[in-house]
Design a protein around this motif. Structure first.
Motif, mmCIF file in Angstrom:
data_model
loop_
_atom_site.group_PDB
_atom_site.id
_atom_site.type_symbol
_atom_site.label_atom_id
_atom_site.label_comp_id
_atom_site.label_asym_id
_atom_site.label_seq_id
_atom_site.Cartn_x
_atom_site.Cartn_y
_atom_site.Cartn_z
ATOM 1 N N ILE A 7 0.834 -1.202 0.000
ATOM 2 C CA ILE A 7 0.000 0.000 0.000
ATOM 3 C C ILE A 7 0.872 1.257 0.000
ATOM 4 N N SER A 8 1.918 1.260 0.821
ATOM 5 C CA SER A 8 2.763 2.456 0.924
ATOM 6 C C SER A 8 3.463 2.756 -0.397
ATOM 7 N N ILE B 80 0.983 4.253 -2.993
ATOM 8 C CA ILE B 80 0.689 5.665 -2.730
ATOM 9 C C ILE B 80 1.913 6.538 -2.996
ATOM 10 N N ALA B 81 3.073 6.133 -2.465
ATOM 11 C CA ALA B 81 4.279 6.968 -2.551
ATOM 12 C C ALA B 81 4.740 7.173 -3.984
ATOM 13 N N TYR B 82 4.618 6.144 -4.821
ATOM 14 C CA TYR B 82 5.059 6.264 -6.212
ATOM 15 C C TYR B 82 3.958 6.783 -7.138
ATOM 16 N N GLY B 83 2.810 7.131 -6.579
ATOM 17 C CA GLY B 83 1.723 7.695 -7.374
ATOM 18 C C GLY B 83 1.084 6.705 -8.327
ATOM 19 N N LEU B 84 0.923 5.451 -7.869
ATOM 20 C CA LEU B 84 0.385 4.391 -8.740
ATOM 21 C C LEU B 84 -1.045 4.008 -8.393
ATOM 22 N N VAL B 85 -1.725 4.885 -7.651
ATOM 23 C CA VAL B 85 -3.080 4.571 -7.187
ATOM 24 C C VAL B 85 -4.040 4.374 -8.351
ATOM 25 N N ARG C 4 -2.386 -6.435 -9.889
ATOM 26 C CA ARG C 4 -1.342 -7.361 -9.449
ATOM 27 C C ARG C 4 -1.204 -7.336 -7.937
ATOM 28 N N GLY C 5 -1.342 -6.164 -7.356
ATOM 29 C CA GLY C 5 -1.290 -6.068 -5.903
ATOM 30 C C GLY C 5 -2.407 -6.852 -5.238
ATOM 31 N N LEU C 6 -3.595 -6.821 -5.837
ATOM 32 C CA LEU C 6 -4.718 -7.583 -5.298
ATOM 33 C C LEU C 6 -4.480 -9.080 -5.415
ATOM 34 N N SER C 7 -3.864 -9.515 -6.505
ATOM 35 C CA SER C 7 -3.551 -10.937 -6.663
ATOM 36 C C SER C 7 -2.580 -11.406 -5.591
ATOM 37 N N VAL C 8 -1.535 -10.619 -5.367
ATOM 38 C CA VAL C 8 -0.554 -10.982 -4.337
ATOM 39 C C VAL C 8 -1.205 -10.941 -2.954
ATOM 40 N N THR C 9 -2.096 -9.967 -2.723
ATOM 41 C CA THR C 9 -2.823 -9.902 -1.458
ATOM 42 C C THR C 9 -3.668 -11.147 -1.248
#
Length: 257
Positions: free
Chosen positions: A90-91, A94-99, A107-112
């Motif tokens: 999540i960090s 947000i930090a890299y502006g990829l929201v 891909r983040g949801l798959s890994v989650t």
């Protein structure tokens, strides 16, 4: 009758699955270490974060991802490990502006989804309650997390759909195979066999398509990112193959008939 090969597979496959699942976190932690100055300058000069916030962000992700990955492989402090790895994802988003980047989110949801399967496995064996969660027995907690993990894993299909507009033969085969497989996993039909097949298919696909070691910079970093992301997702499917779909599935309903 079990052969030595089958016994060895049952013994080592959960460890292999957990290692694959956290592979993207391990790779990213080493990337941040090796490119620390470059990442620090990017966060300060491009993203306009101050030096202290940048320092906290980078070291939280380095320590959180590497330490969390080791604990996940060893099955230690699983709830806190899953929370830590989720927070690093999540960090960074947000930090890299990829929201608003669909590929990163999916891909983040798959890994989650894979991380939730780790929680499911934990609740099968541990007698632990968390504040704020309904006081239900451990088997039910495990099944709820397993269902959520299954549903999030299928975001792999959406990931591949949006990841490129160049529809070659390899892309079409991947989408068809993962699409059919993900439908079977959602309904929980032949979930173990399907998850194992998808995991092996993704690993083979990853090795054939995302051979990052053959590329030069800067393309190498992009292909390397894809390689470890898909490897982690394949680890999630392999973990599901070891565990099964749980109570909320057609496989379990068939057993009760």
């Amino acid at each position: 009758m079990e052969t030595t090969l089958i016994r060895n597979y049952k013994k080592w496959s959960p460890i292999i699955a957990r290692t694959f699942l956290v592979a993207t976190f391990i790779e990213d932690s080493f990337r941040l270490i090796l490119q620390y100055d470059q990442q620090r300058r990017y966060m300060v000069n491009v993203r306009a974060y101050n030096s202290f916030i940048t320092f906290l962000f980078l070291w939280f992700n380095i320590i959180g991802q590497l330490g969390g990955s080791i604990l996940a492989i060893l099955k230690k402090w699983t709830p806190y490990t899953v929370l830590c790895l989720s927070l690093t994802t999540i960090s960074q988003t947000i930090a890299y502006g990829l929201v608003t980047d669909k590929l990163t989110i999916f891909r983040g949801l798959s890994v989650t989804g894979g991380l939730l399967l780790l929680l499911s496995d934990y609740f099968v064996k541990e007698k632990t309650l968390f504040a704020g969660l309904p006081e239900i027995d451990e088997d039910n907690k495990s099944n709820y997390f397993r269902l959520a993990g299954r549903l999030l894993l299928v975001f792999l299909f959406i990931t591949q759909f949006f990841s490129s507009l160049n529809w070659g033969i390899a892309k079409i085969i991947l989408v068809l195979v993962t699409g059919v497989g993900c439908i079977l996993i959602i309904i929980g039909f032949k979930a173990k066999e399907t998850a194992l097949f998808i995991s092996l298919f993704l690993i083979l696909f990853d090795l054939c398509i995302n051979h990052w070691w053959t590329y030069r910079l800067p393309k190498r970093d992009f292909v390397k990112y894809d390689f470890f992301q898909i490897l982690s997702i394949s680890g999630g499917f392999l973990l599901l193959a070891n565990m099964g779909a749980g109570s909320f599935s057609m496989d379990e309903k068939k057993k009760s008939l």
